[in-house]
Scaffold this motif. Sequence first.
Motif, PDB file in Angstrom:
ATOM      1  N   SER A  43       0.853  -1.193   0.000  1.00 24.57           N
ATOM      2  CA  SER A  43       0.000   0.000   0.000  1.00 24.57           C
ATOM      3  C   SER A  43       0.883   1.235   0.000  1.00 24.57           C
ATOM      4  O   SER A  43       1.761   1.366   0.857  1.00 24.57           O
ATOM      5  N   HIS A  46       1.516   3.439   3.107  1.00 23.88           N
ATOM      6  CA  HIS A  46       0.704   2.813   4.156  1.00 23.88           C
ATOM      7  C   HIS A  46      -0.674   3.472   4.279  1.00 23.88           C
ATOM      8  O   HIS A  46      -1.298   3.469   5.345  1.00 23.88           O
ATOM      9  N   GLN A  48      -3.425   2.530   2.791  1.00 24.94           N
ATOM     10  CA  GLN A  48      -4.471   1.500   2.891  1.00 24.94           C
ATOM     11  C   GLN A  48      -5.814   2.072   2.434  1.00 24.94           C
ATOM     12  O   GLN A  48      -6.821   2.014   3.148  1.00 24.94           O
TER      13      GLN A  48
END
Length: 249
Positions: A43, A46, A48
């Motif tokens: 990802s 991060h 996400q």
Amino acid sequence: MAHELPQTVQLMKNHRSIRQFTDQPVDDATFREIIFAAQRAPSSHHVQAYSIVHVTDPDKRATLARVAGGQQYVNEAPVFLVFVADFWKHEHVCIEEDSDFQIDETENVLVGTVDAALAAQNALTAAESFGLGGVMIGGIRNHPRDVRDCLDLPRYTFPVMGLCLGYAAEVPEQKPRLPLEMILHTNTYCEKPFIDGRKNYDEEMAHYYQTRSANQKEISWSKQMSDYFAKVRRPEVTTFLTEQGFALK
């Protein structure tokens, strides 16, 4: 001496899209492991930037099957997931942290799409490692407003793809991919291998379509692609993204 492939690589090379499923359910422990595996996908920063909607309601399944183009396996698969690019949670964080929320760049749409797609691929590979099969459903983008309303998707989200999962009732022949030399480049992009090899690949694909066990047809890959790109597809996606808060600057 033959080179023995790692089990995961062999699994990925054996992939086929499965559209017919048995009635055997996917147990909860297996399902959760598939979702845990999806979460371990890379990802960007991060972020996400995705959520996964597990659709179990029969009426919602029927709606999604219809808007995806009448794909009956959306109704029939033991598991159906919708992967959603999701920045709602990030807007919430920015509000709570009293920070600006700069979502307008097209880059964010790319980040959310990539994050969702990587998670979906991880989920499919994990499912196949458990002996399941599946098929990605791009038709989930045919009518994104209907999907949004069906799943109550908030602002700053958009559906990227669906994923049917279950135990295969039938395993189709594997569809040939472009030869390696037509997609692998070293240091610079080289057009010649594709130009030189296209006719042979067209013949290979035409033979596949003519001889496969179901849905036989007479068409080459080049004809299939020229027909595909001759039509405007999903023209409402850009407007929908704008409605969802993505200015695409």
